[in-house]
Design a protein around this motif. Structure first.
Motif, PDB file in Angstrom:
ATOM      1  N   ASP A 286       0.804  -1.215   0.000  1.00 32.28           N
ATOM      2  CA  ASP A 286       0.000   0.000   0.000  1.00 32.28           C
ATOM      3  C   ASP A 286       0.843   1.274   0.000  1.00 32.28           C
ATOM      4  O   ASP A 286       0.312   2.375   0.063  1.00 32.28           O
ATOM      5  CB  ASP A 286      -0.950   0.014   1.197  1.00 32.28           C
ATOM      6  CG  ASP A 286      -2.010  -1.074   1.084  1.00 32.28           C
ATOM      7  OD1 ASP A 286      -2.369  -1.437  -0.049  1.00 32.28           O
ATOM      8  OD2 ASP A 286      -2.452  -1.562   2.125  1.00 32.28           O
ATOM      9  N   LEU A 287       2.148   1.110  -0.065  1.00 35.53           N
ATOM     10  CA  LEU A 287       3.037   2.267  -0.153  1.00 35.53           C
ATOM     11  C   LEU A 287       3.277   2.576  -1.630  1.00 35.53           C
ATOM     12  O   LEU A 287       3.281   1.678  -2.474  1.00 35.53           O
ATOM     13  CB  LEU A 287       4.371   1.983   0.539  1.00 35.53           C
ATOM     14  CG  LEU A 287       4.295   1.810   2.041  1.00 35.53           C
ATOM     15  CD1 LEU A 287       5.584   1.212   2.575  1.00 35.53           C
ATOM     16  CD2 LEU A 287       4.015   3.145   2.709  1.00 35.53           C
ATOM     17  N   THR A 288       3.494   3.818  -1.960  1.00 34.68           N
ATOM     18  CA  THR A 288       3.726   4.167  -3.359  1.00 34.68           C
ATOM     19  C   THR A 288       5.116   3.760  -3.822  1.00 34.68           C
ATOM     20  O   THR A 288       5.316   3.432  -4.967  1.00 34.68           O
ATOM     21  CB  THR A 288       3.523   5.681  -3.574  1.00 34.68           C
ATOM     22  OG1 THR A 288       4.329   6.386  -2.635  1.00 34.68           O
ATOM     23  CG2 THR A 288       2.074   6.066  -3.393  1.00 34.68           C
ATOM     24  N   LEU A 289       6.110   3.775  -2.909  1.00 34.16           N
ATOM     25  CA  LEU A 289       7.475   3.336  -3.199  1.00 34.16           C
ATOM     26  C   LEU A 289       7.915   2.388  -2.092  1.00 34.16           C
ATOM     27  O   LEU A 289       7.131   2.059  -1.200  1.00 34.16           O
ATOM     28  CB  LEU A 289       8.416   4.548  -3.232  1.00 34.16           C
ATOM     29  CG  LEU A 289       8.092   5.629  -4.265  1.00 34.16           C
ATOM     30  CD1 LEU A 289       8.952   6.851  -4.021  1.00 34.16           C
ATOM     31  CD2 LEU A 289       8.291   5.109  -5.673  1.00 34.16           C
ATOM     32  N   MET A 290       9.140   1.954  -2.124  1.00 31.90           N
ATOM     33  CA  MET A 290       9.670   1.127  -1.043  1.00 31.90           C
ATOM     34  C   MET A 290       9.645   1.946   0.244  1.00 31.90           C
ATOM     35  O   MET A 290       9.832   3.162   0.194  1.00 31.90           O
ATOM     36  CB  MET A 290      11.105   0.713  -1.347  1.00 31.90           C
ATOM     37  CG  MET A 290      11.242  -0.091  -2.624  1.00 31.90           C
ATOM     38  SD  MET A 290      10.290  -1.609  -2.583  1.00 31.90           S
ATOM     39  CE  MET A 290      11.458  -2.650  -1.780  1.00 31.90           C
ATOM     40  N   PRO A 291       9.446   1.322   1.411  1.00 29.66           N
ATOM     41  CA  PRO A 291       9.337   2.078   2.661  1.00 29.66           C
ATOM     42  C   PRO A 291      10.474   3.062   2.903  1.00 29.66           C
ATOM     43  O   PRO A 291      10.247   4.196   3.256  1.00 29.66           O
ATOM     44  CB  PRO A 291       9.322   0.988   3.738  1.00 29.66           C
ATOM     45  CG  PRO A 291       8.833  -0.217   3.047  1.00 29.66           C
ATOM     46  CD  PRO A 291       9.288  -0.105   1.616  1.00 29.66           C
ATOM     47  N   ASP A 292      11.737   2.661   2.665  1.00 35.88           N
ATOM     48  CA  ASP A 292      12.847   3.563   2.957  1.00 35.88           C
ATOM     49  C   ASP A 292      12.852   4.776   2.023  1.00 35.88           C
ATOM     50  O   ASP A 292      13.324   5.835   2.376  1.00 35.88           O
ATOM     51  CB  ASP A 292      14.208   2.896   2.829  1.00 35.88           C
ATOM     52  CG  ASP A 292      14.217   1.420   3.082  1.00 35.88           C
ATOM     53  OD1 ASP A 292      15.299   0.905   3.285  1.00 35.88           O
ATOM     54  OD2 ASP A 292      13.157   0.782   3.063  1.00 35.88           O
ATOM     55  N   ASP A 293      12.365   4.613   0.810  1.00 36.32           N
ATOM     56  CA  ASP A 293      12.368   5.701  -0.164  1.00 36.32           C
ATOM     57  C   ASP A 293      11.170   6.621   0.007  1.00 36.32           C
ATOM     58  O   ASP A 293      11.236   7.797  -0.328  1.00 36.32           O
ATOM     59  CB  ASP A 293      12.356   5.144  -1.588  1.00 36.32           C
ATOM     60  CG  ASP A 293      13.596   4.305  -1.877  1.00 36.32           C
ATOM     61  OD1 ASP A 293      14.640   4.569  -1.259  1.00 36.32           O
ATOM     62  OD2 ASP A 293      13.489   3.389  -2.696  1.00 36.32           O
ATOM     63  N   ASP A 294      10.080   6.099   0.490  1.00 35.18           N
ATOM     64  CA  ASP A 294       8.830   6.852   0.542  1.00 35.18           C
ATOM     65  C   ASP A 294       8.686   7.684   1.812  1.00 35.18           C
ATOM     66  O   ASP A 294       8.348   8.847   1.750  1.00 35.18           O
ATOM     67  CB  ASP A 294       7.664   5.880   0.408  1.00 35.18           C
ATOM     68  CG  ASP A 294       6.349   6.586   0.139  1.00 35.18           C
ATOM     69  OD1 ASP A 294       5.317   6.013   0.498  1.00 35.18           O
ATOM     70  OD2 ASP A 294       6.345   7.700  -0.411  1.00 35.18           O
ATOM     71  N   VAL A 295       8.936   7.073   2.949  1.00 34.56           N
ATOM     72  CA  VAL A 295       8.779   7.744   4.239  1.00 34.56           C
ATOM     73  C   VAL A 295       9.955   7.401   5.141  1.00 34.56           C
ATOM     74  O   VAL A 295      10.614   6.383   4.957  1.00 34.56           O
ATOM     75  CB  VAL A 295       7.460   7.348   4.950  1.00 34.56           C
ATOM     76  CG1 VAL A 295       6.250   7.827   4.179  1.00 34.56           C
ATOM     77  CG2 VAL A 295       7.380   5.863   5.192  1.00 34.56           C
ATOM     78  N   GLN A 296      10.158   8.241   6.124  1.00 31.02           N
ATOM     79  CA  GLN A 296      11.211   8.022   7.103  1.00 31.02           C
ATOM     80  C   GLN A 296      10.611   8.101   8.501  1.00 31.02           C
ATOM     81  O   GLN A 296       9.560   8.723   8.692  1.00 31.02           O
ATOM     82  CB  GLN A 296      12.300   9.090   6.956  1.00 31.02           C
ATOM     83  CG  GLN A 296      13.008   9.069   5.614  1.00 31.02           C
ATOM     84  CD  GLN A 296      13.754   7.769   5.361  1.00 31.02           C
ATOM     85  OE1 GLN A 296      14.392   7.229   6.259  1.00 31.02           O
ATOM     86  NE2 GLN A 296      13.667   7.251   4.146  1.00 31.02           N
ATOM     87  N   ILE A 297      11.275   7.508   9.464  1.00 33.44           N
ATOM     88  CA  ILE A 297      10.832   7.621  10.848  1.00 33.44           C
ATOM     89  C   ILE A 297      10.795   9.098  11.212  1.00 33.44           C
ATOM     90  O   ILE A 297      11.717   9.847  10.905  1.00 33.44           O
ATOM     91  CB  ILE A 297      11.768   6.837  11.790  1.00 33.44           C
ATOM     92  CG1 ILE A 297      11.630   5.338  11.518  1.00 33.44           C
ATOM     93  CG2 ILE A 297      11.460   7.146  13.255  1.00 33.44           C
ATOM     94  CD1 ILE A 297      12.591   4.466  12.292  1.00 33.44           C
ATOM     95  N   GLY A 298       9.701   9.497  11.824  1.00 26.94           N
ATOM     96  CA  GLY A 298       9.527  10.892  12.220  1.00 26.94           C
ATOM     97  C   GLY A 298       8.677  11.698  11.261  1.00 26.94           C
ATOM     98  O   GLY A 298       8.209  12.786  11.610  1.00 26.94           O
ATOM     99  N   ASP A 299       8.462  11.185  10.039  1.00 22.25           N
ATOM    100  CA  ASP A 299       7.631  11.915   9.069  1.00 22.25           C
ATOM    101  C   ASP A 299       6.187  12.001   9.546  1.00 22.25           C
ATOM    102  O   ASP A 299       5.646  11.037  10.114  1.00 22.25           O
ATOM    103  CB  ASP A 299       7.626  11.217   7.704  1.00 22.25           C
ATOM    104  CG  ASP A 299       8.921  11.387   6.934  1.00 22.25           C
ATOM    105  OD1 ASP A 299       9.793  12.138   7.403  1.00 22.25           O
ATOM    106  OD2 ASP A 299       9.037  10.756   5.866  1.00 22.25           O
ATOM    107  N   ASP A 300       5.559  13.144   9.304  1.00 17.73           N
ATOM    108  CA  ASP A 300       4.123  13.306   9.521  1.00 17.73           C
ATOM    109  C   ASP A 300       3.438  13.061   8.190  1.00 17.73           C
ATOM    110  O   ASP A 300       3.803  13.670   7.176  1.00 17.73           O
ATOM    111  CB  ASP A 300       3.812  14.718  10.037  1.00 17.73           C
ATOM    112  CG  ASP A 300       4.313  14.919  11.456  1.00 17.73           C
ATOM    113  OD1 ASP A 300       4.183  13.976  12.264  1.00 17.73           O
ATOM    114  OD2 ASP A 300       4.830  16.008  11.755  1.00 17.73           O
ATOM    115  N   ILE A 301       2.478  12.132   8.180  1.00 19.99           N
ATOM    116  CA  ILE A 301       1.810  11.769   6.934  1.00 19.99           C
ATOM    117  C   ILE A 301       0.302  11.669   7.133  1.00 19.99           C
ATOM    118  O   ILE A 301      -0.180  11.552   8.267  1.00 19.99           O
ATOM    119  CB  ILE A 301       2.354  10.438   6.358  1.00 19.99           C
ATOM    120  CG1 ILE A 301       2.100   9.266   7.323  1.00 19.99           C
ATOM    121  CG2 ILE A 301       3.845  10.562   6.033  1.00 19.99           C
ATOM    122  CD1 ILE A 301       2.471   7.905   6.732  1.00 19.99           C
ATOM    123  N   THR A 302      -0.425  11.693   6.024  1.00 22.14           N
ATOM    124  CA  THR A 302      -1.867  11.485   6.026  1.00 22.14           C
ATOM    125  C   THR A 302      -2.127  10.056   5.572  1.00 22.14           C
ATOM    126  O   THR A 302      -1.529   9.582   4.604  1.00 22.14           O
ATOM    127  CB  THR A 302      -2.561  12.482   5.077  1.00 22.14           C
ATOM    128  OG1 THR A 302      -2.251  13.802   5.535  1.00 22.14           O
ATOM    129  CG2 THR A 302      -4.066  12.279   5.080  1.00 22.14           C
TER     130      THR A 302
END
Length: 183
Positions: free
Chosen positions: A144-160
């Motif tokens: 359900d991620l648009t890219l691989m987890p490491d590339d898409d989001v990082q720990i600490g990111d605020d997301i919807t």
């Protein structure tokens, strides 16, 4: 060791406890596997620093890094008696049972399709954990991620995120990166 024969006072005390009873004492030691508690009304333990014991999962409903994030040596605690551990001659206790499970209150209002704002707390091979409320984390599966987890989001990111499934029995919240406008 034959606990019953060698420590009749300890065995009698533990045998008198009833599930759900509230016991209080002082935290005497914190280990990687749990917390020892010297119970107010209990006899001393012949081997361990307390006759009460709290396993790591029973410390809190929320995620934490170490037991010392929840309790400190010398702190007074009250816990619900879960069981008499006859192998170690201990009273197994739960601190989290003393508070309502925040997941159930959250789940009452977390409907599928609801958009939430959250904070990325952990990247794992199968997805991303996102904290969406105090003590409440959900999982975005890798698919359900648009890219691989490491590339898409990082720990600490605020997301919807959007709620895709709520499993009250398993206390699981599944999320997606797609917002309601993208569905």
């Amino acid at each position: 060791m034959d606990w019953q024969a060698e420590n009749p006072e300890l065995w009698a005390f533990l045998g008198s406890l009833r599930r759900g009873e509230i016991l209080s004492g002082i935290v005497t030691a914190i280990e990687s596997f749990g917390v020892f508690v010297s119970l107010d009304d209990g006899p001393p333990h012949p081997l361990y620093p307390g006759v009460g014991f709290i396993t790591i999962p029973e410390l809190s409903w929320g995620r934490f890094g170490a037991a010392s994030d929840v309790v400190q040596v010398g702190q007074r605690v009250s816990g619900e008696f879960l069981q008499f551990d006859t192998w170690n001659a201990e009273a197994r206790l739960s601190l989290r049972a003393m508070r309502p499970d925040p997941f159930y209150a959250f789940a009452e209002h977390a409907t599928v399709g609801k958009e939430l704002h959250g904070h990325v707390t952990e990247l794992v091979p199968f997805g991303v954990f996102v904290q969406v409320a105090n003590g409440i984390e959900g999982l975005i599966h890798r698919r359900d991620l648009t890219l691989m987890p490491d590339d898409d989001v990082q720990i600490g990111d605020d997301i919807t995120v959007v709620v895709t499934h709520v499993d009250r029995e398993r206390r699981q919240l599944l999320l997606s990166r797609q917002t309601t406008s993208q569905l």
